[in-house]
Design an enzyme around this catalytic site. Structure first.
Site, PDB file in Angstrom:
ATOM      1  N   GLY A  17      75.279  -2.274 124.570  1.00 21.38           N
ATOM      2  CA  GLY A  17      73.894  -2.637 124.288  1.00 21.38           C
ATOM      3  C   GLY A  17      73.089  -1.577 123.587  1.00 21.38           C
ATOM      4  O   GLY A  17      73.521  -0.967 122.605  1.00 21.38           O
ATOM      5  N   ASN A  91      68.976   5.893 129.694  1.00 22.24           N
ATOM      6  CA  ASN A  91      69.077   4.484 129.338  1.00 22.24           C
ATOM      7  C   ASN A  91      69.702   3.620 130.434  1.00 22.24           C
ATOM      8  O   ASN A  91      69.391   2.439 130.547  1.00 22.24           O
ATOM      9  CB  ASN A  91      69.906   4.348 128.056  1.00 22.24           C
ATOM     10  CG  ASN A  91      70.271   2.911 127.759  1.00 22.24           C
ATOM     11  OD1 ASN A  91      69.445   2.111 127.352  1.00 22.24           O
ATOM     12  ND2 ASN A  91      71.550   2.580 127.960  1.00 22.24           N
ATOM     13  N   TYR A 175      63.056  -5.673 140.065  1.00 20.44           N
ATOM     14  CA  TYR A 175      63.313  -5.081 138.749  1.00 20.44           C
ATOM     15  C   TYR A 175      62.003  -4.658 138.104  1.00 20.44           C
ATOM     16  O   TYR A 175      61.881  -3.532 137.586  1.00 20.44           O
ATOM     17  CB  TYR A 175      64.042  -6.080 137.845  1.00 20.44           C
ATOM     18  CG  TYR A 175      64.224  -5.578 136.434  1.00 20.44           C
ATOM     19  CD1 TYR A 175      65.205  -4.632 136.137  1.00 20.44           C
ATOM     20  CD2 TYR A 175      63.415  -6.028 135.392  1.00 20.44           C
ATOM     21  CE1 TYR A 175      65.368  -4.155 134.850  1.00 20.44           C
ATOM     22  CE2 TYR A 175      63.564  -5.562 134.104  1.00 20.44           C
ATOM     23  CZ  TYR A 175      64.541  -4.623 133.832  1.00 20.44           C
ATOM     24  OH  TYR A 175      64.691  -4.147 132.551  1.00 20.44           O
ATOM     25  N   ILE A 207      65.630  -7.952 124.390  1.00 18.50           N
ATOM     26  CA  ILE A 207      66.495  -7.373 123.362  1.00 18.50           C
ATOM     27  C   ILE A 207      67.777  -8.193 123.320  1.00 18.50           C
ATOM     28  O   ILE A 207      68.288  -8.611 124.371  1.00 18.50           O
ATOM     29  CB  ILE A 207      66.848  -5.903 123.678  1.00 18.50           C
ATOM     30  CG1 ILE A 207      65.574  -5.098 123.968  1.00 18.50           C
ATOM     31  CG2 ILE A 207      67.617  -5.270 122.520  1.00 18.50           C
ATOM     32  CD1 ILE A 207      65.861  -3.711 124.528  1.00 18.50           C
ATOM     33  N   THR A 209      70.981  -8.355 123.772  1.00 14.49           N
ATOM     34  CA  THR A 209      72.131  -7.660 124.346  1.00 14.49           C
ATOM     35  C   THR A 209      72.902  -8.630 125.224  1.00 14.49           C
ATOM     36  O   THR A 209      72.564  -9.804 125.340  1.00 14.49           O
ATOM     37  CB  THR A 209      71.677  -6.458 125.197  1.00 14.49           C
ATOM     38  OG1 THR A 209      70.961  -6.938 126.340  1.00 14.49           O
ATOM     39  CG2 THR A 209      70.786  -5.514 124.393  1.00 14.49           C
TER      40      THR A 209
END
Length: 263
Positions: A17, A91, A175, A207, A209
């Site tokens: 990703g 990340n 989250y 995004i 991914t």
């Protein structure tokens, strides 16, 4: 103008990703890359092979960032391999798909897992690299005082937040809360590590991914409602990461590439 060829960067979660895109962009610029992964060994090794084929410098290092001892070893191994650490891209992160209104499904296990990786893990990584970066700074200052021709090295950290930490809505309540904590962690670290180390955060919206796998229809519906009518790509985020890393006047900032979602 920055010379990336004398820079070393640790990228956590660098095999897939956004992490992979960041590693490839850094290697393209000429930086030495320490690519960390936890479980995605196959993807990490493939990313490393791509970098090596480009003529880049890369090592792959397995570590669970929620394990402080593993993180400290990751940093030691990077310093031993490349001699210095200039930048950290924090990340690595995890999520859990739970409907926001389903509070009963938010167990202690879910809380503990997301906080341990998304918040504590980023703190562990920042704390470990800060020791190396500050040591480098002191050595450079000594050489400058001796009037040696040495430029003080630039050092910075970027944390990967999320628009969920701004809006409170995302893949799950824990989250969103964990990413809100990452945004606060960024500001606290920016204060704690100034003036030697800059700390900033990127808080992207969706995004393209693997997290969207199986939800392509939802992704396209979302993109149609955005002012720019697009979803960010990993390459978009990688370009932004690299540009923020070298912004010498910026610290403690939360930057949200979201294609206009918040306007």
């Amino acid at each position: 103008m920055i010379t990336w060829k004398d820079k070393t960067v640790i990228v956590t979660g660098g095999g897939t990703g956004v992490g992979r895109a960041v590693c490839l962009k850094l290697a393209e610029y000429g930086a030495a890359v320490a690519l960390n992964y936890c479980r995605s060994e196959k993807e990490a090794l493939e990313t490393a092979r791509i970098i090596e084929a480009m003529g880049g410098r890369v090592i792959t290092l397995q570590a669970d960032i929620s394990d402080d001892n593993a993180v400290r070893k990751l940093v030691r191994d990077t310093e031993n391999a490349f001699g210095a650490i200039h930048y950290l891209v924090n990340n690595a992160g995890i999520t859990k798909q739970i409907d926001l209104s389903d509070l009963e499904s938010v167990t202690d296990e879910v809380w503990d897992h997301l906080i341990s990786v998304n918040v504590k893990g980023m703190f562990y990584c920042a704390r470990a690299v800060a020791q190396v970066m500050k040591k480098q700074k002191e050595k450079q200052k000594e050489k400058q005082e001796e009037k040696l021709n040495v430029n003080q090295g630039d050092c910075a950290i970027i944390n990967m937040g999320s628009i969920a930490g701004i809006t409170g809505s995302g893949s799950s309540l824990p989250y969103a809360v964990s990413k809100g904590a990452v945004h606060c962690l960024t500001k606290s670290l920016a204060r704690a590590l100034a003036p030697d180390i800059r700390v900033n955060c990127i808080a992207p919206a969706g995004i393209c991914t693997r997290w969207w796998e199986g939800e392509e229809e939802k992704m396209y519906r979302l993109s149609g409602k955005l002012p720019l009518q697009r979803i960010s790509t990993p390459e978009d985020i990688a370009e932004l990461v690299c540009s923020i890393l070298v912004q010498s006047s910026m610290t403690g900032q939360i930057i949200s590439p979201n294609n206009g979602m918040l306007i």
